[in-house]
Design a protein around this motif. Sequence first.
Motif, PDB file in Angstrom:
ATOM      1  N   VAL A   1       0.859  -1.180   0.000  1.00  0.00           N
ATOM      2  CA  VAL A   1       0.000   0.000   0.000  1.00  0.00           C
ATOM      3  C   VAL A   1       0.901   1.238   0.000  1.00  0.00           C
ATOM      4  O   VAL A   1       1.869   1.303   0.763  1.00  0.00           O
ATOM      5  CB  VAL A   1      -0.900   0.017   1.258  1.00  0.00           C
ATOM      6  N   PRO A   2       0.615   2.227  -0.842  1.00  0.00           N
ATOM      7  CA  PRO A   2       1.439   3.449  -0.833  1.00  0.00           C
ATOM      8  C   PRO A   2       1.423   4.116   0.537  1.00  0.00           C
ATOM      9  O   PRO A   2       0.412   4.143   1.221  1.00  0.00           O
ATOM     10  CB  PRO A   2       0.764   4.333  -1.895  1.00  0.00           C
TER      11      PRO A   2
ATOM     12  N   VAL B   1       1.548  10.723   3.634  1.00  0.00           N
ATOM     13  CA  VAL B   1       2.513  11.784   3.911  1.00  0.00           C
ATOM     14  C   VAL B   1       2.985  11.757   5.359  1.00  0.00           C
ATOM     15  O   VAL B   1       4.169  11.936   5.651  1.00  0.00           O
ATOM     16  CB  VAL B   1       1.905  13.160   3.571  1.00  0.00           C
ATOM     17  N   ASP B   2       2.075  11.545   6.310  1.00  0.00           N
ATOM     18  CA  ASP B   2       2.467  11.575   7.719  1.00  0.00           C
ATOM     19  C   ASP B   2       2.533  10.186   8.337  1.00  0.00           C
ATOM     20  O   ASP B   2       2.524  10.028   9.558  1.00  0.00           O
ATOM     21  CB  ASP B   2       1.537  12.479   8.533  1.00  0.00           C
ATOM     22  N   ASP B   3       2.614   9.145   7.490  1.00  0.00           N
ATOM     23  CA  ASP B   3       2.751   7.789   7.998  1.00  0.00           C
ATOM     24  C   ASP B   3       4.155   7.559   8.533  1.00  0.00           C
ATOM     25  O   ASP B   3       5.118   8.229   8.130  1.00  0.00           O
ATOM     26  CB  ASP B   3       2.473   6.765   6.896  1.00  0.00           C
ATOM     27  N   GLY B   4       4.281   6.585   9.412  1.00  0.00           N
ATOM     28  CA  GLY B   4       5.584   6.178   9.909  1.00  0.00           C
ATOM     29  C   GLY B   4       6.296   5.297   8.900  1.00  0.00           C
ATOM     30  O   GLY B   4       5.938   5.251   7.723  1.00  0.00           O
ATOM     31  N   PRO B   5       7.292   4.540   9.358  1.00  0.00           N
ATOM     32  CA  PRO B   5       8.150   3.806   8.430  1.00  0.00           C
ATOM     33  C   PRO B   5       7.625   2.453   7.977  1.00  0.00           C
ATOM     34  O   PRO B   5       8.303   1.766   7.213  1.00  0.00           O
ATOM     35  CB  PRO B   5       9.428   3.620   9.258  1.00  0.00           C
TER      36      PRO B   5
ATOM     37  N   ARG C   1      -1.874  -5.302   2.069  1.00  0.00           N
ATOM     38  CA  ARG C   1      -3.287  -5.695   2.144  1.00  0.00           C
ATOM     39  C   ARG C   1      -3.521  -6.955   1.318  1.00  0.00           C
ATOM     40  O   ARG C   1      -2.773  -7.241   0.383  1.00  0.00           O
ATOM     41  CB  ARG C   1      -4.194  -4.573   1.618  1.00  0.00           C
ATOM     42  N   HIS C   2      -4.598  -7.658   1.690  1.00  0.00           N
ATOM     43  CA  HIS C   2      -4.972  -8.886   0.992  1.00  0.00           C
ATOM     44  C   HIS C   2      -6.484  -8.890   0.838  1.00  0.00           C
ATOM     45  O   HIS C   2      -7.208  -8.557   1.788  1.00  0.00           O
ATOM     46  CB  HIS C   2      -4.503 -10.104   1.792  1.00  0.00           C
ATOM     47  N   PRO C   3      -7.017  -9.271  -0.326  1.00  0.00           N
ATOM     48  CA  PRO C   3      -8.476  -9.219  -0.524  1.00  0.00           C
ATOM     49  C   PRO C   3      -9.265 -10.124   0.406  1.00  0.00           C
ATOM     50  O   PRO C   3     -10.459  -9.898   0.622  1.00  0.00           O
ATOM     51  CB  PRO C   3      -8.646  -9.646  -1.991  1.00  0.00           C
ATOM     52  N   ASP C   4      -8.632 -11.133   0.985  1.00  0.00           N
ATOM     53  CA  ASP C   4      -9.343 -12.064   1.860  1.00  0.00           C
ATOM     54  C   ASP C   4      -9.311 -11.660   3.334  1.00  0.00           C
ATOM     55  O   ASP C   4      -9.841 -12.380   4.180  1.00  0.00           O
ATOM     56  CB  ASP C   4      -8.747 -13.471   1.726  1.00  0.00           C
ATOM     57  N   TYR C   5      -8.682 -10.508   3.623  1.00  0.00           N
ATOM     58  CA  TYR C   5      -8.499 -10.108   5.015  1.00  0.00           C
ATOM     59  C   TYR C   5      -9.061  -8.712   5.260  1.00  0.00           C
ATOM     60  O   TYR C   5      -8.863  -7.801   4.463  1.00  0.00           O
ATOM     61  CB  TYR C   5      -7.012 -10.106   5.390  1.00  0.00           C
ATOM     62  N   VAL C   6      -9.758  -8.559   6.393  1.00  0.00           N
ATOM     63  CA  VAL C   6     -10.161  -7.227   6.850  1.00  0.00           C
ATOM     64  C   VAL C   6      -8.935  -6.473   7.355  1.00  0.00           C
ATOM     65  O   VAL C   6      -8.764  -5.283   7.110  1.00  0.00           O
ATOM     66  CB  VAL C   6     -11.223  -7.338   7.956  1.00  0.00           C
TER      67      VAL C   6
END
Length: 348
Positions: free
Chosen positions: A244-245, A248-252, A257-262
């Motif tokens: 997942v991209p 801007v203010d995300d950590g490191p 993600r996976h389509p079968d997982y929440v």
Amino acid sequence: MWQLNQSLDGGQGAAVPAPSATGLQDRFARRFGYLRLSLTEVCNFRCSYCLPDGYRPADGKRPGFLGRDELLRVARAFVALGTTKIRLTGGEPSLRRDLTEIIADLAALPQAPRLALTTNGYRLQAQAAAWRQAGLAQLNVSIDSLDPREFALITGDSRLPQILDGLEAAWAAGFGTIKVNTVLLKGLNDHALGNFLAWIRDKPIQLRFIELMQTGQRQAYFDRHHLDGTALLASLLNQGWQPVPRGVDDGPAQVLRHPDYVGELGFILPYSPDFCASCNRLRVSASGQLHLCLFGDGGIDLRDLLQADAQQADLMRRLQQALQHKARAHRLHQGNAGVREHLASIGG
């Protein structure tokens, strides 16, 4: 320890220009919109990778941590310089009795930053609703195992069931996806990937695997339990997990993600190439030291400029000029962890 007080505050050194509109930027054009603000060094857990013997004040002295007014002045200066996210850390920040009031103070700032909290979760069930009402937007909860006996072995605490109940209380209070931090430990929890994946299949959790980092007091532990997370990351990418991209203010963390997982997965791999190239975060310790890197050689004292609102311009100047000393990267690859004895001293 750097001696910057005189040269950065306009006292006995050269004249210092007014804070510029460029905000917080270093020599390598990295911009810093994310502050990790430590509220205390004290922790009530005895995690084997951090404080296996419990917290002990330096030199046996009673610690003097930043008060509410000082914390607010730190946050106000950072926000004025473009900070959009503040994470409250420790030690264990919920050991502070005024935590809810601190959250409310920061949430009331003009152009209020997004407020996050990292906690071991022991007070989560009782306080999640109050923290949410005060203005907290995001939770990170440290859970190193889903097996009660293994959890107790790693953390020195037996409250895993209460912490899991705390997650339910947090969702009920309106928190969305909760980030769960798990330190990868060879020989302790590296066998449990299947249990972790089953756990997040239908729950809004971003499970973040954190590669064990070297610190001064725990070298033998590091040598015994360090696990390179890149192989696990590659394996999951081959199983259909997609990157997942980064915001801007995300950590490191590298998020998958996976389509079968929440739920989602995240990886924090400080030994990976170019880990520091996207650094966007600064740290202020509970005693008022600015740390430019988690694994740096020293801190820059801010506390003398946290005693009055009239000092804000000087504080902003000190922050901006201190950034010109930030190194391009840490030196973990050379076996140099700086002066960091344990992560509780600065909030990880």
